[in-house]
Design an enzyme around this catalytic site. Structure first.
Site, short mmCIF file in Angstrom:
data_model
loop_
_atom_site.label_atom_id
_atom_site.label_comp_id
_atom_site.label_asym_id
_atom_site.label_seq_id
_atom_site.Cartn_x
_atom_site.Cartn_y
_atom_site.Cartn_z
N TRP A 1 0.87 -1.19 0.00
CA TRP A 1 0.00 0.00 0.00
C TRP A 1 0.90 1.24 0.00
O TRP A 1 1.87 1.31 0.76
CB TRP A 1 -0.89 -0.03 1.25
CG TRP A 1 -1.71 1.20 1.46
CD1 TRP A 1 -2.50 1.85 0.55
CD2 TRP A 1 -1.83 1.95 2.68
NE1 TRP A 1 -3.11 2.92 1.12
CE2 TRP A 1 -2.72 3.01 2.42
CE3 TRP A 1 -1.29 1.82 3.95
CZ2 TRP A 1 -3.07 3.95 3.40
CZ3 TRP A 1 -1.63 2.74 4.92
CH2 TRP A 1 -2.52 3.79 4.65
N LYS B 1 -13.22 0.34 5.49
CA LYS B 1 -13.81 -0.42 4.37
C LYS B 1 -14.94 -1.32 4.83
O LYS B 1 -16.01 -1.32 4.25
CB LYS B 1 -12.75 -1.29 3.70
CG LYS B 1 -11.37 -0.69 3.64
CD LYS B 1 -11.26 0.32 2.54
CE LYS B 1 -9.90 0.99 2.63
NZ LYS B 1 -9.53 1.68 1.45
N ASP C 1 -1.21 -5.53 9.19
CA ASP C 1 -2.08 -4.43 8.80
C ASP C 1 -3.38 -5.09 8.33
O ASP C 1 -3.41 -5.77 7.30
CB ASP C 1 -1.43 -3.62 7.66
CG ASP C 1 -2.30 -2.46 7.21
OD1 ASP C 1 -3.44 -2.34 7.68
OD2 ASP C 1 -1.83 -1.66 6.37
#
Ligand code: KET
Length: 502
Positions: free
Chosen positions: A230, A347, A311
């Site tokens: 990311w 999300k 993560d």
């Protein structure tokens, strides 16, 4: 002479201090900003070396001996300094110097992910498609607020809860709920109080807090980051002054996981490094290790006394199941390993702008967990003092209420399956349109919100410039921003960019 002019400017800008002030940076900038006629340039260059300094803040400059430098006057108007050169009472020249204390601040480039949305907004073409940021959209490409979120908000409103400061570590009900969601309610680590959980400013803020902990308590320790990863990971560790290096992850030849490369890079790292792992739905590749591969990754991390740092930004989005998507973290925890996990509800609960997430540090004892938590709080206090309450209340209400929790799982499943269906449709359209025989089936193997198309930067540019398809330059597209009616158009854009742009 230049020196005294710029000293004057800096002194004025320093709040009219009566002591001489020099600011080399500002001097340099002031020098650059001076716009002079050719005649005066000669005068100035001739006197450049004279070292005048300012003694008072009158509208005259004095030299070191206190003798006023008469021909010069200045006035400030509208954040500009006007400098006049008087000759026998007649103005011969006026200079305007644009001064800002921020002259040394350079223009930052747009963010490679969030900047894409800004560019998208500016495009007026009706075919435009925003596949940049990982925001879930409905089939009509509209933002989606989950029903369970609306229900939780109604509950909060009915209770008329206050807006007092939260403790530094955040809302207790949220912290308990989030740790349980991650490790599983019956996980002994919870009862043993071995998890230090602190509410964070979503995934990013939680990663940043953990990075600050690493910087303070593990000076010099490296964080190993997957290649690619990311886009913000490197920024986070850079800003926290934590050294990092990359481990191999993606193999463009197989369009799959470079498992051997990953293992050997983790082995080669100095003992006691932190290994950043995407708990599920690896961003940007959409390629996760298999359960057997996770076991082997855990083996080598244990062997090397590394610390796993997960993560988890997409729990529920990889498989549609919140439990299944936490299995990597739970596998490591079951081995008795200490680890860190940054969580995000952007999300899976669509709480992007509520900035709600957490940092969890699983320690080998309750005592260590208590100490770690106290230090996380100490780091958070001067950074942002304490976290926001609204998102925390929503999560606590959804996760802590069995009825809402079940409804959330159903909605999650719906979101995940909509993404799976556009993934399938995109694959079908690509296979039908691309007559070259290229195998696009890797798209079906990828999971989560994204597809890593393998398009180069030039090809991604073509997607945007010619087809108005906005995506990140690493070739990632967010399938969460795609509707089934747009799949054909997207396939046309991909086939054209892939075959016609080198
Ligand atoms: N981790 C990963 C892997 C991740 O993809 C994101 C967000 C985050 C953490 C942080 O999200 P937060 O909203 O701080 O909880 N990724 C999407 C958005 C972004 O770049 O900020 C994205 O990749 O599009």
């Amino acid at each position: 002479m230049f020196e005294s002019l710029s000293s004057m400017a800096s002194t004025m800008l320093c709040g009219f201090s009566s002591t001489p002030t020099t600011s080399p940076t500002l001097q340099d900038h002031c020098k650059k900003k001076l716009k002079m006629g050719s005649f005066d340039r000669t005068i100035f260059s001739g006197k450049k070396k004279r070292n005048h300094s300012i003694k008072t803040m009158s509208n005259q400059i004095h030299d070191r001996r206190g003798i006023p430098w008469l021909p010069l006057r200045f006035l400030i108007f509208n954040r500009r300094i006007f400098i006049y050169f008087l000759s026998c009472g007649r103005i011969t020249l006026a200079l305007a110097v644009n001064v800002s204390r921020f002259e040394g601040v350079t223009m930052a480039p747009p963010d490679p992910i969030l900047g894409v949305s800004e560019a998208f907004k500016a495009d007026t073409n009706e075919m435009k498609l925003n596949l940049g940021v990982g925001d879930y959209r409905t089939e009509e490409l509209q933002p989606y607020v989950l029903n369970v979120v609306k229900k939780a908000e109604n509950l909060i409103l009915k209770r008329g809860e206050n807006k007092e400061y939260l403790p530094i570590e955040g809302l207790a009900a949220f912290n308990n709920a989030t740790a349980e969601l991650l490790f599983g309610r019956d996980n002994p680590v919870i009862e043993q109080q071995r998890v230090a959980t602190v509410q964070g400013l979503s995934g990013t803020g939680s990663l940043r807090l953990a990075a600050a902990l690493i910087e303070r308590y593990f000076p010099g320790a490296k964080v190993l980051i997957s290649s690619p990863t990311w886009g913000n990971h490197k920024n986070i560790f850079n800003d926290a002054r934590v050294p990092w290096s990359e481990y191999r992850y993606y193999d463009p030849k197989t369009i799959g996981l470079d498992f051997d490369g990953m293992i050997s890079d983790i082995k080669a790292a100095p003992d006691g490094s932190f290994v950043l792992l995407h708990g599920c739905a690896h961003n940007p590749t959409g390629i996760d290790p298999t359960p057997e591969q996770w076991e082997k990754i855990a083996d080598v991390i244990q062997e090397k006394k590394h610390l796993p740092f997960f993560d988890v930004a997409y729990q529920g989005f990889a498989s549609g199941s919140l439990d299944a998507d936490a299995s990597s973290v739970r596998l490591f925890a079951a081995r008795g390993m200490e680890l860190l996990v940054a969580q995000s509800y952007s999300k899976n609960l669509g709480l992007y702008s509520e900035r709600i997430g957490a940092i969890n540090v699983l320690c080998s004892s309750a005592d260590a967990a208590a100490r770690v938590k106290s230090q996380l709080k100490r780091l958070a206090r001067p950074m942002y003092s304490n976290p926001p309450i609204h998102g925390a209340r929503i999560v606590a209400n959804v996760v802590g209420n069995p009825e809402l929790f079940n409804e959330w799982e159903e909605e999650m499943e719906l979101m995940a399956s909509r993404i799976k269906s556009v993934r399938q449709k995109l694959f079908d359209s690509l296979s039908a349109k691309d007559k070259s025989g290229k195998d696009w089936s890797f798209i079906l193997k990828q999971i989560g919100m994204f597809s890593f198309t393998g398009l180069s930067k030039a090809q991604s540019d073509n997607m945007t410039n010619k087809w108005h398809v906005y995506m990140t330059k690493d070739g990632r597209i967010s399938l969460a921003g795609l509707s089934s009616v747009k799949c054909e158009y997207l396939a046309d854009a991909i086939v054209d960019s892939f075959h016609n742009v080198k």
